[in-house]
Design a protein around this motif. Structure first.
Motif, PDB file in Angstrom:
ATOM      1  N   GLU A  89     -39.720-120.018   7.777  1.00  0.00           N
ATOM      2  CA  GLU A  89     -39.986-119.914   6.347  1.00  0.00           C
ATOM      3  C   GLU A  89     -41.044-120.920   5.889  1.00  0.00           C
ATOM      4  OE1 GLU A  89     -36.418-122.734   6.678  1.00  0.00           O
ATOM      5  OE2 GLU A  89     -37.242-120.985   7.723  1.00  0.00           O
ATOM      6  N   ASN A 142     -43.204-107.919   6.465  1.00  0.00           N
ATOM      7  CA  ASN A 142     -44.513-108.262   5.918  1.00  0.00           C
ATOM      8  C   ASN A 142     -44.670-107.720   4.502  1.00  0.00           C
ATOM      9  OD1 ASN A 142     -47.154-109.467   6.344  1.00  0.00           O
ATOM     10  ND2 ASN A 142     -47.950-107.386   6.302  1.00  0.00           N
ATOM     11  N   ILE A 185     -35.454-117.171   4.598  1.00  0.00           N
ATOM     12  CA  ILE A 185     -36.649-116.762   3.854  1.00  0.00           C
ATOM     13  C   ILE A 185     -36.261-116.275   2.460  1.00  0.00           C
ATOM     14  CG2 ILE A 185     -38.478-115.020   3.747  1.00  0.00           C
ATOM     15  CD1 ILE A 185     -38.681-115.283   6.826  1.00  0.00           C
ATOM     16  N   SER A 230     -42.588-109.852   2.206  1.00  0.00           N
ATOM     17  CA  SER A 230     -43.229-111.141   1.972  1.00  0.00           C
ATOM     18  C   SER A 230     -44.436-111.009   1.056  1.00  0.00           C
ATOM     19  CB  SER A 230     -43.646-111.760   3.311  1.00  0.00           C
ATOM     20  OG  SER A 230     -44.318-112.980   3.126  1.00  0.00           O
ATOM     21  N   ASP A 253     -51.435-109.177   4.246  1.00  0.00           N
ATOM     22  CA  ASP A 253     -50.642-109.775   5.325  1.00  0.00           C
ATOM     23  C   ASP A 253     -50.402-111.243   4.992  1.00  0.00           C
ATOM     24  OD1 ASP A 253     -49.432-110.579   7.669  1.00  0.00           O
ATOM     25  OD2 ASP A 253     -50.887-109.622   8.991  1.00  0.00           O
ATOM     26  N   THR A 254     -49.139-111.594   4.790  1.00  0.00           N
ATOM     27  CA  THR A 254     -48.792-112.987   4.492  1.00  0.00           C
ATOM     28  C   THR A 254     -47.962-113.621   5.597  1.00  0.00           C
ATOM     29  OG1 THR A 254     -46.855-112.191   3.265  1.00  0.00           O
ATOM     30  CG2 THR A 254     -48.839-112.674   1.983  1.00  0.00           C
ATOM     31  N   GLN A 255     -47.654-112.860   6.648  1.00  0.00           N
ATOM     32  CA  GLN A 255     -46.768-113.374   7.681  1.00  0.00           C
ATOM     33  C   GLN A 255     -47.470-113.705   8.984  1.00  0.00           C
ATOM     34  OE1 GLN A 255     -43.286-110.703   7.980  1.00  0.00           O
ATOM     35  NE2 GLN A 255     -42.195-112.381   7.006  1.00  0.00           N
ATOM     36  N   SER A 281     -41.014-105.912  11.657  1.00  0.00           N
ATOM     37  CA  SER A 281     -42.164-106.751  11.312  1.00  0.00           C
ATOM     38  C   SER A 281     -42.936-106.167  10.137  1.00  0.00           C
ATOM     39  CB  SER A 281     -43.089-106.912  12.524  1.00  0.00           C
ATOM     40  OG  SER A 281     -42.435-107.592  13.574  1.00  0.00           O
ATOM     41  N   GLU A 321     -44.032-121.144   6.860  1.00  0.00           N
ATOM     42  CA  GLU A 321     -45.325-120.491   6.692  1.00  0.00           C
ATOM     43  C   GLU A 321     -45.435-119.771   5.341  1.00  0.00           C
ATOM     44  OE1 GLU A 321     -47.254-119.466  10.864  1.00  0.00           O
ATOM     45  OE2 GLU A 321     -45.297-118.497  10.667  1.00  0.00           O
ATOM     46  N   ILE A 322     -44.302-119.486   4.712  1.00  0.00           N
ATOM     47  CA  ILE A 322     -44.315-118.949   3.357  1.00  0.00           C
ATOM     48  C   ILE A 322     -44.454-120.095   2.356  1.00  0.00           C
ATOM     49  CG2 ILE A 322     -42.962-117.739   1.599  1.00  0.00           C
ATOM     50  CD1 ILE A 322     -41.694-116.141   3.888  1.00  0.00           C
TER      51      ILE A 322
END
Length: 390
Positions: free
Chosen positions: A182, A142, A225, A145, A159-161, A138, A184-185
């Motif tokens: 993906e 993160n 992703i 990402s 934090d982007t995840q 995780s 959420e990205i």
């Protein structure tokens, strides 16, 4: 904020709490109960659960339930939830995962940040990823990402995840192309491209291996992703960066543009010199047709002066092209075998085609040399004109 103040703000701002869930029977009830302490404006999207989720949800007549017949992924569940929220008249949605990792008592953090911001903003919970119990995959995911989000948008986040977010429903895109994690990205990148501010707010996080059920499939979802980020990076380089550059140019008068972006532009003398050196390098390199795209993209990536770099890249204006071709072929001649006499031939693109390797080698040497000389010359000149700005 006091509890009544939070509750009033949720109602006045038309905020709902959106909970996507799939087979989280161990934690779902606790999450709903925690959210109900702050608001009954709850939408639960049951993404085709096969456990006791339906029985748990039947106990809550005061909340809105969207039941999907089969599991199609978190992204699809969120899209269905956003659609329902807008149908019910909500302007904002706070999304909270149903696996128990998010604390409902962090809802006031989002509400407070929303009230203090003067414009619609997309907020992402910033978890402490260094605390004990956080899976290494995780933390790595993160950081991975975060880097690509910065590259694609120019916005740095910690934090982007995190799935604990506040979305401005009237500002985010209406159509999406990804259905699973993906999503959420995709949504935060495309919202940033629409000039929606994206910010972090501090939240707590709990990873309890005895309760938490994760549906993230490391290989498949990480691959999806990665493919998405590849597409987003391509769009960033080909469309978003040039678009933003042109829009900024149009917003200013030519006089203001020259004064602020060229003569009084931000950055040290070294940065300005590097900007011009980059422009000269790209302008003389064998990147015909992509020079503007490359110079603007690299200027953004390395935080250089886009205007100075762009102006310098025009060293390859049409009147100068024959001289650049001749110089490149002449410099590249010692590095190839065979006949390389160019003096008796017409300087055109057919000549480049027949002596391609010679031209590429020569143009790169020429570009590197002239770029270095440009940096030295410009830096010394700027140092003399404004010695305090080194």
């Amino acid at each position: 904020m006091t509890l009544p103040e939070v509750q009033n703000a949720i109602s006045e701002k038309k905020v709902c709490i959106l909970i996507p869930t799939y087979n989280n029977e161990k934690t779902l009830k606790r999450v709903i109960q925690g959210v109900l302490n702050y608001t009954p404006h709850i939408i639960v999207v049951n993404d085709g659960s096969t456990d006791s989720t339906l029985q748990i949800l039947s106990q809550y007549s005061q909340i809105t339930i969207v039941s999907l017949p089969e599991n199609k992924g978190k992204g699809n569940a969120l899209k269905m939830g956003f659609r329902k929220a807008k149908e019910l008249g909500y302007h904002y949605a706070i999304t909270i995962d149903s696996d128990g990792q998010h604390y409902p008592d962090d809802i006031p953090v989002f509400v407070t940040a929303l009230l203090h911001d003067k414009e619609d903003v997309l907020l992402i919970g910033n978890r402490n990823m260094s605390q004990d119990g956080i899976p290494k995959k995780s933390s790595f995911g993160n950081r991975f990402s975060n880097f690509w989000f910065w590259f694609e948008t120019g916005i740095r986040l910690e934090d982007t995840q995190s799935g604990y977010r506040l979305y401005p429903l009237l500002k985010i895109p209406k159509k999406y192309f990804t259905p699973k994690f993906e999503f959420e990205i995709e949504i935060i990148v495309r919202s940033a491209w629409r000039h929606v501010p994206v910010k972090n707010v501090p939240v707590k996080v709990l990873y309890d291996p005895t309760e938490r059920v994760s549906h993230f499939r490391p290989f498949k979802d990480f691959t999806r992703i990665s493919i998405l980020n590849t597409i987003l990076v391509a769009i960033t380089l080909v469309y978003i960066i040039p678009r933003n550059f042109i829009n900024n140019f149009r917003k200013k008068s030519f006089k203001k543009f020259i004064k602020e972006d060229v003569l009084e532009s931000d950055g040290s003398n070294r940065t300005k010199a590097f900007s011009i050196a980059l422009g000269v390098f790209i302008g003389l390199s064998p990147f015909w047709g992509f020079q503007t795209l490359l110079v603007i993209s690299l200027s953004v990536l390395f935080k250089l002066n886009k205007v100075l770099a762009f102006i310098a890249s025009n060293v390859s204006l049409p009147p100068f092209i024959p001289f650049i071709i001749a110089a490149s072929l002449f410099i590249g001649a010692p590095f190839v075998h065979g006949e390389s006499n160019i003096l008796g031939q017409e300087l055109n693109f057919e000549l480049i085609k027949n002596n391609l390797l010679q031209y590429v080698i020569g143009s790169l040497i020429l570009a590197t040399t002239m770029s270095a000389l440009s940096w030295i010359g410009v830096y010394l000149l700027l140092k003399k004109l404004s010695p305090e700005n080194n």
